[in-house]
Scaffold this motif. Structure first.
Motif, PDB file in Angstrom:
ATOM      1  N   UNK A 275       0.812  -1.207   0.000  1.00 11.13           N
ATOM      2  CA  UNK A 275       0.000   0.000   0.000  1.00 11.13           C
ATOM      3  C   UNK A 275       0.845   1.256   0.000  1.00 11.13           C
ATOM      4  N   UNK A 276       1.904   1.259   0.815  1.00 10.77           N
ATOM      5  CA  UNK A 276       2.809   2.413   0.888  1.00 10.77           C
ATOM      6  C   UNK A 276       3.444   2.692  -0.473  1.00 10.77           C
ATOM      7  N   UNK A 277       3.945   1.632  -1.099  1.00 13.06           N
ATOM      8  CA  UNK A 277       4.656   1.813  -2.373  1.00 13.06           C
ATOM      9  C   UNK A 277       3.702   2.154  -3.518  1.00 13.06           C
ATOM     10  N   UNK A 278       2.491   1.603  -3.493  1.00  7.60           N
ATOM     11  CA  UNK A 278       1.495   1.973  -4.508  1.00  7.60           C
ATOM     12  C   UNK A 278       1.239   3.476  -4.448  1.00  7.60           C
ATOM     13  N   UNK A 279       1.058   3.987  -3.235  1.00 11.56           N
ATOM     14  CA  UNK A 279       0.793   5.423  -3.084  1.00 11.56           C
ATOM     15  C   UNK A 279       1.969   6.267  -3.569  1.00 11.56           C
ATOM     16  N   UNK A 280       3.188   5.809  -3.288  1.00 10.18           N
ATOM     17  CA  UNK A 280       4.371   6.559  -3.754  1.00 10.18           C
ATOM     18  C   UNK A 280       4.467   6.541  -5.281  1.00 10.18           C
TER      19      UNK A 280
ATOM     20  N   UNK B 161       9.872  -0.593 -10.970  1.00 10.90           N
ATOM     21  CA  UNK B 161      10.047  -1.023  -9.571  1.00 10.90           C
ATOM     22  C   UNK B 161      11.277  -0.434  -8.888  1.00 10.90           C
ATOM     23  N   UNK B 162      12.383  -0.328  -9.619  1.00 10.83           N
ATOM     24  CA  UNK B 162      13.616   0.161  -8.982  1.00 10.83           C
ATOM     25  C   UNK B 162      13.504   1.611  -8.500  1.00 10.83           C
ATOM     26  N   UNK B 163      12.596   2.362  -9.120  1.00 13.39           N
ATOM     27  CA  UNK B 163      12.438   3.767  -8.724  1.00 13.39           C
ATOM     28  C   UNK B 163      11.704   3.924  -7.395  1.00 13.39           C
ATOM     29  N   UNK B 164      11.176   2.800  -6.879  1.00  9.18           N
ATOM     30  CA  UNK B 164      10.511   2.838  -5.570  1.00  9.18           C
ATOM     31  C   UNK B 164      11.477   2.558  -4.413  1.00  9.18           C
TER      32      UNK B 164
ATOM     33  N   UNK C  45      13.935   4.163  -3.006  1.00  5.15           N
ATOM     34  CA  UNK C  45      14.153   5.194  -1.967  1.00  5.15           C
ATOM     35  C   UNK C  45      13.027   5.281  -0.930  1.00  5.15           C
ATOM     36  N   UNK C  46      11.856   4.714  -1.251  1.00  9.03           N
ATOM     37  CA  UNK C  46      10.712   4.832  -0.353  1.00  9.03           C
ATOM     38  C   UNK C  46      10.515   3.586   0.514  1.00  9.03           C
ATOM     39  N   UNK C  47      11.454   2.641   0.420  1.00 11.58           N
ATOM     40  CA  UNK C  47      11.269   1.347   1.094  1.00 11.58           C
ATOM     41  C   UNK C  47      12.376   1.077   2.102  1.00 11.58           C
ATOM     42  N   UNK C  48      12.114   0.102   2.965  1.00  7.87           N
ATOM     43  CA  UNK C  48      13.147  -0.398   3.879  1.00  7.87           C
ATOM     44  C   UNK C  48      14.014  -1.406   3.116  1.00  7.87           C
ATOM     45  N   UNK C  49      15.223  -1.596   3.608  1.00  9.37           N
ATOM     46  CA  UNK C  49      16.187  -2.432   2.886  1.00  9.37           C
ATOM     47  C   UNK C  49      15.746  -3.894   2.767  1.00  9.37           C
ATOM     48  N   UNK C  50      14.984  -4.388   3.737  1.00  5.30           N
ATOM     49  CA  UNK C  50      14.667  -5.825   3.751  1.00  5.30           C
ATOM     50  C   UNK C  50      13.335  -6.169   3.077  1.00  5.30           C
ATOM     51  N   UNK C  51      12.703  -5.208   2.398  1.00 11.97           N
ATOM     52  CA  UNK C  51      11.426  -5.505   1.751  1.00 11.97           C
ATOM     53  C   UNK C  51      11.635  -6.404   0.536  1.00 11.97           C
ATOM     54  N   UNK C  52      10.729  -7.367   0.352  1.00 12.64           N
ATOM     55  CA  UNK C  52      10.852  -8.328  -0.739  1.00 12.64           C
ATOM     56  C   UNK C  52      10.664  -7.653  -2.104  1.00 12.64           C
ATOM     57  N   UNK C  53      11.339  -8.222  -3.099  1.00 14.82           N
ATOM     58  CA  UNK C  53      11.220  -7.699  -4.465  1.00 14.82           C
ATOM     59  C   UNK C  53       9.771  -7.762  -4.957  1.00 14.82           C
ATOM     60  N   UNK C  54       9.057  -8.786  -4.530  1.00 17.31           N
ATOM     61  CA  UNK C  54       7.671  -8.970  -4.993  1.00 17.31           C
ATOM     62  C   UNK C  54       6.790  -7.777  -4.634  1.00 17.31           C
TER      63      UNK C  54
ATOM     64  N   UNK D 116       3.326  -3.454  -6.433  1.00 15.63           N
ATOM     65  CA  UNK D 116       2.945  -2.043  -6.300  1.00 15.63           C
ATOM     66  C   UNK D 116       2.904  -1.354  -7.663  1.00 15.63           C
ATOM     67  N   UNK D 117       3.909  -1.612  -8.495  1.00 14.98           N
ATOM     68  CA  UNK D 117       3.944  -1.010  -9.827  1.00 14.98           C
ATOM     69  C   UNK D 117       2.776  -1.517 -10.676  1.00 14.98           C
ATOM     70  N   UNK D 118       2.508  -2.821 -10.610  1.00 14.43           N
ATOM     71  CA  UNK D 118       1.411  -3.397 -11.395  1.00 14.43           C
ATOM     72  C   UNK D 118       0.082  -2.735 -11.034  1.00 14.43           C
ATOM     73  N   UNK D 119      -0.120  -2.455  -9.758  1.00 15.98           N
ATOM     74  CA  UNK D 119      -1.367  -1.819  -9.321  1.00 15.98           C
ATOM     75  C   UNK D 119      -1.417  -0.348  -9.741  1.00 15.98           C
TER      76      UNK D 119
END
Length: 225
Positions: free
Chosen positions: A54-59, A68-71, A73-82, A87-90
């Protein structure tokens, strides 16, 4: 003994809350209490994943991001690639699908901050997308439950004095719209909820469905599951 945050019958001492606190209260006042009064973090890997999505979809929607790679900066280091791919697909659905064309073309502002006084509480929030006479909130929820979010959308519309409010359910290519009449009907209920929150009325309203997805299930003695 009552916990220290609920010391007297006059009120809880609360003065400001995020708008989504009203959503928790609408779902179950006990859930609201465990989250916003007791400060429980809640449990559940599924919940963490959906919150990250949800966080990344909003960003992505805020910054017109389609890669996906442009997201990162808005994520924590351990978040899964999926999470990034999903988020991008949505987000891309909103950018491209014809069902959303009118909203894309008539939007005048993104991420508009609001502060709205309701009874003795002030609710703060950020409206995802704003038109000349409408407000909009994106949801990446797996189920369509607009009633759960009615207070949030009502506050957004009331704060800007706009007559229409929309929820875009990105997983379902669905727009749920609250009309001017719908919003007028929600108003009294929203004021009553704010009063109940201020006065410390937090009864559990358990149902099997609600309890099954509640992140505070482990801390609740009233759950029916």
């Amino acid at each position: 003994h009552l916990p220290p945050l609920l010391i007297d019958s006059v009120g809880t001492g609360l003065s400001e809350l995020p708008v989504n606190a009203l959503t928790d209260y609408a779902r179950c006042p006990q859930r609201f209490k465990l989250h916003f009064i007791d400060g429980h973090p809640g449990l559940g890997e599924g919940l963490a994943y959906s919150m990250q999505t949800g966080t990344l979809v909003h960003k992505a929607l805020e910054h017109n991001i389609t890669q996906p790679q442009d997201l990162l900066p808005f994520a924590e280091a351990d978040w899964e690639k999926a999470v990034f791919d999903e988020a991008i697909a949505l987000a891309v659905r909103f950018f491209k699908l014809p069902i959303y064309q009118h909203l894309r073309q008539t939007a005048v502002a993104k991420e508009q901050q609001i502060s709205f006084k309701l009874d003795r509480l002030t609710f703060n929030g950020v409206i995802d997308l704003v038109g000349n006479d409408w407000v909009l909130d994106y949801k990446s929820d797996r189920t369509i439950q607009p009633q759960d979010h009615r207070f949030q959308l009502w506050v957004y519309a009331a704060a800007l004095n706009h007559p229409h409010a929309h929820i875009v359910y990105l997983r379902h290519d669905h727009i749920h719209s609250f009309t001017k009449n719908n919003l007028a009907e929600i108003a009294d209920e929203a004021y009553a909820s704010a009063q109940n929150i201020y006065q410390g009325n937090y009864p559990a309203t358990p149902t099997t469905e609600k309890c099954a997805y509640c992140p505070y299930l482990a801390f609740c003695s009233d759950a029916t599951i």
